[in-house]
Design an enzyme around this catalytic site. Structure first.
Site, short mmCIF file in Angstrom:
data_model
loop_
_atom_site.label_atom_id
_atom_site.label_comp_id
_atom_site.label_asym_id
_atom_site.label_seq_id
_atom_site.Cartn_x
_atom_site.Cartn_y
_atom_site.Cartn_z
N ASP A 30 -2.97 -30.20 -27.22
CA ASP A 30 -1.41 -29.39 -27.15
C ASP A 30 -1.41 -28.97 -28.16
O ASP A 30 -2.48 -29.58 -28.88
CB ASP A 30 -0.74 -31.11 -26.64
CG ASP A 30 1.16 -30.08 -26.90
OD1 ASP A 30 1.36 -28.76 -26.10
OD2 ASP A 30 1.74 -31.23 -27.52
N ASP A 32 2.37 -28.40 -30.59
CA ASP A 32 3.28 -28.74 -30.63
C ASP A 32 3.04 -30.74 -30.91
O ASP A 32 2.91 -30.87 -30.11
CB ASP A 32 4.43 -28.46 -30.35
CG ASP A 32 4.94 -26.73 -30.40
OD1 ASP A 32 6.09 -26.60 -31.46
OD2 ASP A 32 4.85 -25.86 -29.79
#
Length: 309
Positions: A30, A32
């Site tokens: 991922d 953020d």
């Protein structure tokens, strides 16, 4: 190896973890909360990401961030120092564009969201009603009665929108009165920590909840945790579920996505969800939440380095 356990890798013998990681060919991160937080790379993540690449592993980034084009997000990553190619980043807005393109969608899309959604749609030749600046300068009843309805709109997309308004809700819900109008969304992220105390900002789920409550329709979520986001990589054989690890900071999106795809999963503690929350899911009797239980846990991505030698 660790299923339904949320194993803290720091508490295991290094050789055991290294043996497990030796069978991982692909790591999907991922963005953020895992690699960076807003305008700053998370400490040690750049070196770790690039080390993994140098060891011959496939690396990808899968993000629900729909604010910008994938090219722009890649430039952001390169600016931090991550060695990332454009074809190695997949986003929720790109997933929506690919979904509509695969259906040979010929109509317009009304977008509640940021520029990235409209730009990704434009890349596949789909026109969006994005630049309509809906604001309530008159009573809502008058606005609804007087607004122009474009009969060529065949889909509504809801994403995180910093300029969300009652006027946008009214327009979206009126388009969705037509059962043939597709109802799509980027993700169900409710909020994001900003790294200042316990302060948060509003995510796409808040916008989505407002529209859904009025139109009484269930949207198709095309970002994580929908496995369609990784469908192309899986179908062409670029990645194999049994040798792929998903690393994320959010249980109901990242970890559920990894589980839905058949990947190994790892939670890191630098973003939304905590180890305590993950451990609580193990004791929860709700079977629907079992796909949010990560196989493994590390405090940060940079902690992977000690197991990669």
């Amino acid at each position: 190896m660790f299923k339904q356990s949320c194993t803290n890798l720091k508490k295991l013998p290094k050789q055991r973890v290294r043996k497990w990681l030796g069978g991982i060919e692909t790591i999907i991160f991922d963005a953020d909360g895992v690699l960076w937080s807003f305008g700053e790379a998370i400490k040690g993540s750049v070196d770790t990401f690039n080390l993994i690449r140098s060891l011959g592993r496939n690396t990808f980034v899968a993000t629900n961030n729909s604010e910008a084009l994938t090219e722009t997000l890649v430039k952001k990553a390169l600016g931090f120092g991550y060695e990332l190619k454009e074809q190695e980043l997949i986003s929720s807005s790109m997933s929506i564009a690919n979904f509509l393109a695969s259906r040979q969608f010929q109509k317009k899309v009304y977008v509640i969201g940021e520029q990235g959604v409209a730009d990704e749609l434009a890349k596949v030749g789909i026109c969006s009603e994005f630049k309509i600046k809906d604001e309530l300068t008159v009573p809502s009843k008058q606005f609804a009665a007087e607004m122009e309805i474009d009969e060529d709109v065949g889909a509504v997309v809801v994403a995180k929108d910093d300029n969300f308004s009652v006027a946008k809700i009214i327009r979206a819900c009126n388009y969705l009165q037509n059962p043939k109008t597709l109802f799509l969304a980027t993700c169900v992220d409710a909020s994001y920590p900003i790294g200042v105390g316990n302060r948060i900002i509003v995510g796409a789920a808040a916008m989505l909840a407002a529209v859904q409550a009025i139109c009484k329709r269930k949207p198709l979520i095309l970002g994580k945790p929908n496995p369609l986001m990784a469908a192309e990589l899986l179908q062409c054989g670029v990645i194999k579920p049994e040798t792929t690890l998903m690393v994320g900071d959010t249980l109901h999106t990242d970890i559920a996505f990894g589980c839905n795809c058949g990947f190994h999963t790892m939670l890191v503690g630098t973003g939304v969800s905590s180890l305590k929350e993950a451990q609580a899911l193990i004791e929860d009797d709700d079977d629907k939440k079992k796909n949010m239980i990560p196989d493994t846990y590390l405090p940060s991505v940079c902690d992977l380095q000690e197991f990669l030698c």
